[in-house]
Design a protein around this motif. Structure first.
Motif, mmCIF file in Angstrom:
data_model
loop_
_atom_site.group_PDB
_atom_site.id
_atom_site.type_symbol
_atom_site.label_atom_id
_atom_site.label_comp_id
_atom_site.label_asym_id
_atom_site.label_seq_id
_atom_site.Cartn_x
_atom_site.Cartn_y
_atom_site.Cartn_z
ATOM 1 N N UNK A 326 0.837 -1.207 0.000
ATOM 2 C CA UNK A 326 0.000 0.000 0.000
ATOM 3 C C UNK A 326 0.865 1.247 0.000
ATOM 4 N N UNK A 327 1.932 1.252 0.795
ATOM 5 C CA UNK A 327 2.857 2.388 0.781
ATOM 6 C C UNK A 327 3.563 2.503 -0.570
ATOM 7 N N UNK A 328 3.846 1.364 -1.175
ATOM 8 C CA UNK A 328 4.447 1.399 -2.518
ATOM 9 C C UNK A 328 3.502 2.069 -3.512
ATOM 10 N N UNK A 329 2.235 1.713 -3.439
ATOM 11 C CA UNK A 329 1.241 2.329 -4.334
ATOM 12 C C UNK A 329 1.128 3.826 -4.078
ATOM 13 N N UNK A 330 1.088 4.221 -2.813
ATOM 14 C CA UNK A 330 0.921 5.628 -2.480
ATOM 15 C C UNK A 330 2.145 6.441 -2.881
ATOM 16 N N UNK A 331 3.324 5.897 -2.659
ATOM 17 C CA UNK A 331 4.546 6.657 -2.929
ATOM 18 C C UNK A 331 4.940 6.634 -4.401
ATOM 19 N N UNK A 332 4.849 5.479 -5.022
ATOM 20 C CA UNK A 332 5.310 5.362 -6.408
ATOM 21 C C UNK A 332 4.202 5.632 -7.416
ATOM 22 N N UNK A 374 -13.414 -14.711 -10.745
ATOM 23 C CA UNK A 374 -14.599 -15.386 -11.277
ATOM 24 C C UNK A 374 -14.350 -16.007 -12.647
ATOM 25 N N UNK A 375 -13.341 -15.547 -13.372
ATOM 26 C CA UNK A 375 -13.035 -16.100 -14.700
ATOM 27 C C UNK A 375 -12.185 -17.359 -14.633
ATOM 28 N N UNK A 376 -11.630 -17.668 -13.483
ATOM 29 C CA UNK A 376 -10.757 -18.826 -13.388
ATOM 30 C C UNK A 376 -11.558 -20.110 -13.589
ATOM 31 N N UNK A 377 -10.955 -21.111 -14.211
ATOM 32 C CA UNK A 377 -11.679 -22.378 -14.440
ATOM 33 C C UNK A 377 -11.946 -23.100 -13.131
ATOM 34 N N UNK A 378 -12.962 -23.944 -13.144
ATOM 35 C CA UNK A 378 -13.340 -24.686 -11.943
ATOM 36 C C UNK A 378 -12.254 -25.665 -11.520
ATOM 37 N N UNK A 379 -11.401 -26.080 -12.452
ATOM 38 C CA UNK A 379 -10.335 -27.022 -12.113
ATOM 39 C C UNK A 379 -9.224 -26.368 -11.309
ATOM 40 N N UNK A 380 -9.233 -25.036 -11.215
ATOM 41 C CA UNK A 380 -8.206 -24.347 -10.447
ATOM 42 C C UNK A 380 -7.278 -23.546 -11.334
ATOM 43 N N UNK A 381 -6.211 -23.029 -10.726
ATOM 44 C CA UNK A 381 -5.265 -22.179 -11.435
ATOM 45 C C UNK A 381 -4.510 -22.989 -12.483
ATOM 46 N N UNK A 382 -4.488 -22.479 -13.717
ATOM 47 C CA UNK A 382 -3.846 -23.179 -14.831
ATOM 48 C C UNK A 382 -2.513 -22.570 -15.211
ATOM 49 N N UNK A 383 -2.153 -21.432 -14.626
ATOM 50 C CA UNK A 383 -0.909 -20.755 -14.969
ATOM 51 C C UNK A 383 0.119 -20.946 -13.865
ATOM 52 N N UNK A 384 1.381 -20.631 -14.179
ATOM 53 C CA UNK A 384 2.459 -20.811 -13.205
ATOM 54 C C UNK A 384 2.282 -19.883 -12.010
ATOM 55 N N UNK A 385 1.882 -18.620 -12.278
ATOM 56 C CA UNK A 385 1.738 -17.642 -11.219
ATOM 57 C C UNK A 385 0.275 -17.216 -11.075
ATOM 58 N N UNK A 386 -0.031 -16.730 -9.891
ATOM 59 C CA UNK A 386 -1.317 -16.088 -9.677
ATOM 60 C C UNK A 386 -1.230 -14.658 -10.219
ATOM 61 N N UNK A 387 -2.369 -14.096 -10.593
ATOM 62 C CA UNK A 387 -2.381 -12.751 -11.187
ATOM 63 C C UNK A 387 -3.347 -11.857 -10.410
ATOM 64 N N UNK A 388 -2.918 -10.600 -10.242
ATOM 65 C CA UNK A 388 -3.731 -9.602 -9.549
ATOM 66 C C UNK A 388 -3.819 -8.358 -10.429
ATOM 67 N N UNK A 389 -4.821 -7.493 -10.198
ATOM 68 C CA UNK A 389 -4.932 -6.267 -11.004
ATOM 69 C C UNK A 389 -3.716 -5.373 -10.843
ATOM 70 N N UNK A 390 -3.407 -4.654 -11.900
ATOM 71 C CA UNK A 390 -2.265 -3.736 -11.927
ATOM 72 C C UNK A 390 -2.675 -2.421 -11.259
ATOM 73 N N UNK A 391 -2.185 -2.187 -10.053
ATOM 74 C CA UNK A 391 -2.581 -0.996 -9.301
ATOM 75 C C UNK A 391 -2.101 0.282 -9.965
ATOM 76 N N UNK A 392 -0.976 0.243 -10.618
ATOM 77 C CA UNK A 392 -0.488 1.447 -11.302
ATOM 78 C C UNK A 392 -1.434 1.848 -12.427
ATOM 79 N N UNK A 393 -1.905 0.869 -13.185
ATOM 80 C CA UNK A 393 -2.847 1.150 -14.264
ATOM 81 C C UNK A 393 -4.155 1.712 -13.707
ATOM 82 N N UNK A 394 -4.608 1.156 -12.580
ATOM 83 C CA UNK A 394 -5.834 1.661 -11.964
ATOM 84 C C UNK A 394 -5.649 3.101 -11.497
#
Length: 479
Positions: A326-332, A374-394
């Protein structure tokens, strides 16, 4: 999208309340007469400013509102006559409305709060040096000799919902523990009757804090220093209980009367001690490295059946880390350390404005994250990493969207729900990966050029550097 629109409507409602107008006045006549620059204009300007200069901010702000532009002198006059105490009140009222709907995220019914402080670099003006001061040493013995004044900023954050409950900006040498007590006092009515877990780092380990939390029914997890209660913690191997007896010296040192009175009714201070040992190898090293070993200890009053030792460690490190980001978002991302004035009121209000903007960005972030999940498949995560929204873009988008600012200034846009739905959908598709387990060398690290960013996501500020003339670069050094 209903929660996002509801948050925006609450923001408009809070700004238009008479309580806010009264708190924003420095003089009895402040913001009472009809002017081109209203109080709402000033508060929105502080919250959504993004340009490099005030002229650019004024042009962008009034073009979005489709109103005639005002002069820079008039805007500075309005900005300077705004009382900085109004922003913590707005933040607190926003949090009060958020929790009144009872649809927020919890952990086993607990609201998870985290508190930490950070230093803010300020413009080197005589007024700010006198008000905030800075670090003194052998060559700098008085605050008027300080080259870079600094403020101590503290935020109480709900890490599960990205909601700021309270914020404070104090002089550089102000201790963080009294600032936390002030947060808890300001939010006492808001948190009444709610289950709370408070996460703090090792600089908050205090018997008074533990007693205050017990007195109000709060749970806590505080990382402990190795020498605090060492005669008692040494008896615990991994997860155990200790009782630290009180003494007259303890009673005399306690500054809070309520904590002293509560302690006098207890035979000893009961605490649960959790110890953890973990190893890691520095990321990006070509040569084989010996793993670094870290011994950590945590003090808590959580129930052992509901929160076993591994859950306590996971909760502290994973959830408290969101406060650092959160401090990273506020400062950068929101550029809280970029100022266009050296006056006290304007500088403090600009920092508070960035924190308030982070609160609004948090509502979009949570909505985008839920849509992404909500878009993730019912079988679970299919990618190597988890993904979160880009706070800088927001943050960048929120501050430049003219329709959003028009709605906050007018609230008459009938198609706002569709617009917000499209906006959140866009945010949910602009994501960044979460790559855990990375550890970078901090001290003795060579770099070809000086870093331009002011804050790293490692819980600390950038380290000091020295010029390496024989290597044509820079080396990080420990002060």
């Amino acid at each position: 999208m209903g929660r996002v629109k509801r948050a925006l409507d609450d923001f408009v409602s809070v700004l238009s309340h008479d309580e806010i107008a009264s708190a924003a006045r420095i003089t009895a006549r402040g913001f009472t007469q009809t002017r081109k620059i209203t109080l709402t204009d000033v508060l929105l300007f502080y919250t959504f400013r993004f340009a490099e200069t005030t002229n650019k901010d004024i042009s962008a702000f009034y073009s979005k509102l489709e109103r005639p532009k005002v002069s820079k002198q008039a805007m500075f006059k309005a900005l300077d006559k705004t009382n900085p105490d109004v922003f913590p009140l707005i933040i607190n009222r926003m949090a009060d409305k958020f929790y009144s709907y009872h649809d927020y995220d919890t952990l086993n019914g607990y609201i998870v709060l985290a508190c930490d402080g950070t230093k803010m670099d300020l413009p080197p003006t005589p007024e700010l040096k006198e008000k905030f001061g800075g670090y003194l040493n052998g060559s700098i013995r008085a605050y008027d000799q300080v080259k870079k004044p600094m403020a101590n900023c503290s935020v109480l954050l709900d890490v599960l919902n990205r909601v700021v409950l309270d914020a404070s900006i104090q002089p550089c040498m102000t201790s963080e523990l009294p600032m936390l007590f002030q947060h808890l006092e300001n939010c006492e009515e808001l948190l009444r009757g709610k289950k709370v877990i408070l996460l703090c780092d090792r600089y908050y380990a205090s018997a008074e804090l533990f007693l205050y939390c017990m007195l109000h029914g709060y749970r806590f997890i505080v990382r402990n220093k190795s020498y605090v209660y060492k005669d008692y913690t040494c008896t615990v191997e991994q997860d155990g209980d200790i009782c630290v007896p009180f003494s007259r010296a303890w009673y005399r040192r306690m500054k809070r009367d309520d904590c002293r009175s509560f302690a006098e009714g207890l035979p000893a201070l009961p605490l649960r001690v959790v110890k953890n040992r973990y190893e890691y190898i520095l990321t990006g090293r070509k040569k084989k490295q010996e793993p670094a070993v870290v011994e950590a200890m945590y003090l808590t009053n959580l129930d052992r059946d509901s929160f076993p030792a591994d859950r306590v460690v996971q909760l502290y490190h994973e959830q408290r880390w969101d406060h650092e980001t959160a401090y990273f978002d506020i400062k950068n991302h929101l550029e809280a350390e970029r100022f266009n004035s050296g006056k006290y009121n304007i500088v403090v209000n600009e920092i508070y404005g960035k924190i308030l903007c982070f609160v609004l960005c948090g509502r979009f972030y949570e909505a985008a994250d839920k849509e992404n999940i909500s878009r993730r498949p019912e079988t679970g995560q299919m990618t190597q990493y988890d993904y979160i929204p880009n706070m800088k873009y927001i943050a960048d988008t929120i501050r430049v969207e003219h329709r959003l600012l028009q709605y906050l200034g007018d609230s008459n846009d009938t198609g706002m729900e569709i617009y917000l739905s499209d906006l959140v959908n866009d945010f949910s598709r602009c994501v960044v990966p979460v790559r855990p387990g990375r550890h970078y060398k901090r001290w003795g690290r060579w770099m070809s050029r000086m870093p331009t960013y002011k804050f790293r996501v490692d819980g600390r500020r950038n380290p000091a550097i020295k010029k390496c003339f024989n290597m044509n670069g820079y080396m990080t050094v420990q002060k």
